[in-house]
Design a protein around this motif. Structure first.
Motif: not given
Ligand code: ATP
Ligand code: MG
Length: 442
Positions: A31, A119, A157, A160, A166, A204
């Motif tokens: 992304r 995501n 969850d 989310r 955020r 964040k």
């Molecule tokens: P950043 O790293 O910039 O904080 P991110 O989207 O990469 O944002 P991460 O926590 O690194 O967030 O999670 C990686 C991926 O895992 C997300 O892009 C998403 O696809 C999935 N993900 C993370 N947390 C959740 C959640 N609570 N529910 C569903 N999918 C999630």
């Protein structure tokens, strides 16, 4: 579409592919790359089971902390990479964790459990960007949209919901109407989420480029864990200086501050004490005397509750307490302020005052004063003006030798001499200071 992945990520994907396992970089890293941003971390998703991942990377350092959820962290050339097996989450019972996870060999199944379409984007060198849920369309339109049925996904969850706010803030995206509605409808479930997880997302969120708009839109979500916020909404500031209620002033001040944790936290909380301090005079003008202290007390209480580290709590609380300090009008006042605050807080105060004023009726009224405040600091540092007892040309021993009694008199004499130097009444030289003391018997 190709993506500029670090060499370790490419190497890890290649190794997995060479062993016959499908593997992709996934989620935030794809992304952010497509948005031209630098990803914070690179996550890899793969058809290989955890044991198979371990075998592929047998010669590397492995960290098995997330093994239960299928995550093996591999240290490749100094870079930690989280490699997670495709996974289907079982039923969620408590709005926090799936009761079980099942591994899968099917990418689509893995992507279905992810939170937002943007995501779910995946990438590897052979296939380029893989987009099974129209994530690219949403990315281009700047839309944040839940994967699947929004209410169900937020109820599974609840974190989310806050991640949604955020991303609205950090990406500056508009939340799709049914997704936004579901975030608001399910918000109470956030009450079940651990303070630490909320804190991470909240930090964040307030550091995002569109924090003000996101919080304005989703204030009821924040109120679930920040009930104190309600009192700011509609708290009118009828004074000539303000054009917003305390809530919208706060949001504008937040947006005007540098995108950095301490300053953003400070701006978010700086006026939390205003509702409790509000008094309206006979002319209908509102006053908020003492609000900085009340705000500081609330800030400390809230940051502790949110489990911020002690260091952050102390620093932010202090900045909130001093946020309303007047800008120095001349170099003497600047020296005294610097003596009281130290250089780091003096500089922080400049940023705080700028952000605060940008959110008022005459946003540029402060500019000249802040330019002066910066110039005074530059001159003081360049000329090495004495602004602390450490650089005063006499110390306690000198004064004791000159007959000053120890204890509070000594302390007062030192302070008095420092003041005399800062006010330009005495030069910072030992002889001059001792005669100044004799003549004035401080
Ligand atoms: P950043 O790293 O910039 O904080 P991110 O989207 O990469 O944002 P991460 O926590 O690194 O967030 O999670 C990686 C991926 O895992 C997300 O892009 C998403 O696809 C999935 N993900 C993370 N947390 C959740 C959640 N609570 N529910 C569903 N999918 C999630
Ligand atoms: Mg990430």
């Amino acid at each position: 579409m190709q993506i500029d992945a670090p060499k370790q990520v490419r190497a890890a994907l290649q190794r997995l592919a060479n062993s016959g396992f499908e593997a992709f970089a996934v989620g935030g890293c794809v992304r952010d790359s497509l948005l031209g941003l630098v990803p914070g971390d690179w996550d890899i998703t793969t058809a290989a089971l955890p044991k198979e991942v371990e075998a592929v990377f047998a010669d590397c350092r492995l960290i098995e902390t997330g093994l239960r959820h299928g995550t093996v962290t591999v240290l490749l050339d100094g870079m930690p990479l989280e490699i997670t097996t495709y996974r289907v989450d079982g039923d969620y019972k408590d709005a926090r964790h799936p009761q079980s996870v099942t591994f899968s060999r099917n990418l689509r199944e893995d992507l279905l459990r992810r939170d937002f379409t943007v995501n779910t984007l995946c990438w590897n060198e052979q296939r380029g960007v893989v987009d099974l849920f129209d994530g690219i369309k949403d990315l281009q339109a700047g839309t944040l949209r839940a994967v699947g049925e929004p209410e169900q996904r937020f109820s599974e969850d609840a974190l989310r919901i806050l991640r949604g706010v955020r991303f609205a803030s950090t990406l500056g995206f508009a939340v799709a109407p049914d997704t936004a509605e579901a975030m608001l409808a399910t918000r109470a479930l956030l009450g079940r989420i651990a303070a630490e997880r909320i804190r991470e997302e909240f930090t964040k969120l307030i550091c995002g480029k569109a924090a003000g708009a996101a919080i304005d839109r989703f204030a009821p979500v924040l109120e679930v864990f920040l009930p104190e916020l309600s009192a700011l909404i509609g708290c009118q500031q009828n004074t000539p200086y303000h054009c917003y209620d305390v809530f919208h002033h706060t949001l504008a001040a937040l947006d005007a501050a540098p995108q950095e944790e301490t300053l953003r936290l400070c701006m978010f909380f700086h006026d939390f004490g205003k509702p409790a301090c509000r008094r309206v005079d006979a002319n209908g003008v509102a006053h908020f005397k003492g609000h900085a202290i009340v705000s500081a007390r609330l800030t400390e209480q809230i940051l502790r509750r949110m489990r911020y580290p002690n260091k952050t709590v102390r620093r932010v609380t202090h900045l909130v307490e001093i946020h309303d300090t007047k800008a120095p009008l001349d170099r003497v006042q600047a020296r005294k302020l610097l003596a009281r605050l130290g250089e780091e807080d003096y500089r922080a105060l400049i940023e705080i005052k700028r952000a605060d004023c940008r959110a008022k009726a005459q946003p540029h009224a402060i500019d000249r004063k802040l330019e002066d405040m910066e110039r005074f600091l530059r001159e003081i540092l360049k000329d090495g003006d004495c602004v602390s007892l450490h650089t005063l040309a006499v110390n306690g021993d000198d004064l004791l030798a000159a007959g000053v009694p120890a204890g509070s008199t000594l302390r007062a004499a030192l302070e008095g001499l420092l003041n005399a130097v800062m006010e330009g009444r005495c030069s910072n030289e030992k002889g001059a200071l001792l005669s100044y003391w004799t003549e004035n018997a401080l």
